[in-house]
Design a protein around this motif. Structure first.
Motif, short mmCIF file in Angstrom:
data_model
loop_
_atom_site.label_atom_id
_atom_site.label_comp_id
_atom_site.label_asym_id
_atom_site.label_seq_id
_atom_site.Cartn_x
_atom_site.Cartn_y
_atom_site.Cartn_z
N GLY A 39 -64.22 47.78 14.87
CA GLY A 39 -64.12 48.59 16.08
C GLY A 39 -64.52 47.78 17.30
O GLY A 39 -64.42 46.54 17.29
N PRO A 40 -65.01 48.43 18.34
CA PRO A 40 -65.30 47.76 19.61
C PRO A 40 -66.33 46.64 19.51
O PRO A 40 -67.28 46.73 18.74
N ALA A 41 -66.12 45.60 20.32
CA ALA A 41 -67.08 44.50 20.49
C ALA A 41 -66.91 44.01 21.92
O ALA A 41 -65.79 43.61 22.31
N ALA A 42 -67.96 44.03 22.69
CA ALA A 42 -67.87 43.71 24.12
C ALA A 42 -67.32 42.32 24.37
O ALA A 42 -66.52 42.10 25.28
N PHE A 43 -67.74 41.34 23.56
CA PHE A 43 -67.31 39.96 23.86
C PHE A 43 -65.82 39.77 23.61
O PHE A 43 -65.16 39.02 24.32
N LEU A 63 -74.94 51.68 9.07
CA LEU A 63 -75.71 50.97 10.10
C LEU A 63 -74.94 50.99 11.41
O LEU A 63 -73.75 50.65 11.45
N ILE A 64 -75.60 51.42 12.48
CA ILE A 64 -74.98 51.38 13.80
C ILE A 64 -75.93 50.69 14.78
O ILE A 64 -77.15 50.69 14.61
N THR A 65 -75.34 50.10 15.80
CA THR A 65 -76.12 49.49 16.86
C THR A 65 -76.03 50.39 18.09
O THR A 65 -75.35 51.42 18.06
N ASP A 66 -76.69 50.04 19.18
CA ASP A 66 -76.64 50.89 20.38
C ASP A 66 -75.20 51.08 20.87
O ASP A 66 -74.83 52.14 21.34
N ALA A 67 -74.41 50.01 20.79
CA ALA A 67 -73.01 50.07 21.20
C ALA A 67 -72.30 48.85 20.63
O ALA A 67 -72.84 47.74 20.67
N GLY A 68 -71.12 49.07 20.09
CA GLY A 68 -70.35 47.95 19.57
C GLY A 68 -70.51 47.74 18.09
O GLY A 68 -70.81 48.67 17.33
N THR A 69 -70.33 46.50 17.65
CA THR A 69 -70.30 46.16 16.23
C THR A 69 -71.66 45.68 15.74
O THR A 69 -72.22 44.74 16.31
N CYS A 88 -74.55 43.68 13.88
CA CYS A 88 -74.74 42.26 13.52
C CYS A 88 -74.25 41.29 14.59
O CYS A 88 -74.47 40.08 14.47
N ILE A 89 -73.57 41.77 15.62
CA ILE A 89 -73.16 40.89 16.72
C ILE A 89 -74.25 40.93 17.77
O ILE A 89 -74.43 41.95 18.45
N SER A 90 -75.03 39.84 17.88
CA SER A 90 -76.19 39.80 18.79
C SER A 90 -77.07 41.01 18.52
O SER A 90 -77.46 41.75 19.42
N ASP A 91 -77.43 41.18 17.23
CA ASP A 91 -78.04 42.43 16.77
C ASP A 91 -78.84 42.16 15.50
O ASP A 91 -78.46 41.29 14.70
N PRO A 92 -79.93 42.89 15.27
CA PRO A 92 -80.77 42.63 14.08
C PRO A 92 -80.14 43.01 12.75
O PRO A 92 -80.72 42.76 11.69
N GLY A 93 -78.95 43.61 12.76
CA GLY A 93 -78.31 44.02 11.52
C GLY A 93 -78.08 42.91 10.52
O GLY A 93 -77.98 43.15 9.31
#
Length: 287
Positions: A113-117, A81-87, A89-94
């Motif tokens: 890996g990366p997380a903007a916050f 599972l990947i999101t548009d950018a970052g981790t 499930c963080i502010s994400d439907p995962g």
């Protein structure tokens, strides 16, 4: 048949060099990659020459699609599972897919890996020991009442506060924060994190409001704000009680169900007085 594994793969928030060897291997070996936006993620996969087939998993199909993916996992497939950018499930439907997978007894692993916050917090020059992540606030259009309630709860939050905001909502959010907090808090604003034109600005809420009244915000922002001062909260609480007489203060706690002894103790604590002094005043009033 043994079920497969759901792998939550953190991908770069800007700089492609931030992807891990483990994530690259997992994406290549998976039977399927569930991506928030396949049009966006294909650029990442092409860059690293990853040929694994993708399927769309996003906010608008998350419940139904999660059931489909869980069914595939139960048949032994491994899904990344990947999101548009970052981790994920963080502010994400995962989070919906993870919940369904766990309920079905499927193994779930998270590849960090990366997380903007987190990146913005470390650059903020504010306290990193304790923080609260609120992600995107509801807009006034979507839920004005909930937005107001969240802002009010954040106004007394002592931990460092982290928010995400879109450029077209930034001005309004800064103004709402200032109005609700009634305090010119320290603030850092980060945009384009890990990219060539990364920018982190350090100022106060008032400075930020003035800046963006004169220029249009560009890009997605991470706001990091100082928490409420514990000393100021204490002073405000004490001022509130001092508006009442000792007798009124005593009646308040009795009406709240306190015993006389506990009420005296709490009044002394609220006002920074000795219990005996409070008792003498109450005793004199009763007489």
């Amino acid at each position: 048949m043994e079920s497969g594994t759901l792998s939550l793969c953190a991908t770069p928030i800007g700089n492609l060099e931030d992807i891990s060897f483990r994530v690259l291997r997992t994406l290549k070996e998976a039977d399927c990659i569930a991506a928030e936006d396949t049009r966006n993620s294909i650029k990442l996969l092409n860059h690293f020459e990853i040929k694994t087939p993708m399927t769309a998993y996003h906010e608008f199909n998350k419940v139904e699609k999660a059931r489909e993916l869980v069914s595939r996992l139960l048949k032994g497939e491994n899904i990344a599972l990947i999101t548009d950018a970052g981790t994920p499930c963080i502010s994400d439907p995962g989070e919906e897919l993870v919940r369904q997978a766990i309920d079905a007894g499927i193994r779930v692993e998270s590849l960090p890996g990366p997380a903007a916050f987190v990146t913005a917090l470390t650059l903020s020059a504010l306290s990193t020991r304790r923080f609260v992540f609120e992600a995107f606030l509801p807009t006034e259009k979507s839920n004005k009442k909930e937005r107001k309630a969240i802002l009010e709860s954040l106004s007394t939050e002592e931990r460092t506060i982290i928010l995400y905001e879109a450029p077209h909502h930034l001005k309004k959010t800064l103004e709402d924060l200032r109005e609700t907090f009634q305090e010119n808090r320290a603030l850092s604003l980060a945009r384009e994190l890990t990219k060539k034109h990364e920018e982190v600005l350090y100022f106060s809420l008032d400075d930020a409001i003035r800046k963006y009244r004169e220029e249009e915000p560009r890009g997605e922002y991470v706001l990091v704000l100082a928490g409420a001062s514990r000393e100021k909260k204490k002073e405000e609480a004490q001022a509130k009680w001092e508006e009442l007489s000792i007798e009124e203060h005593f009646s308040y706690y009795l009406n709240e169900g306190y015993s006389e002894k506990d009420a005296l103790k709490q009044i002394a604590k609220d006002r920074g007085m000795g219990k005996r002094d409070v008792y003498k005043i109450i005793k004199g009033a009763v007489k």
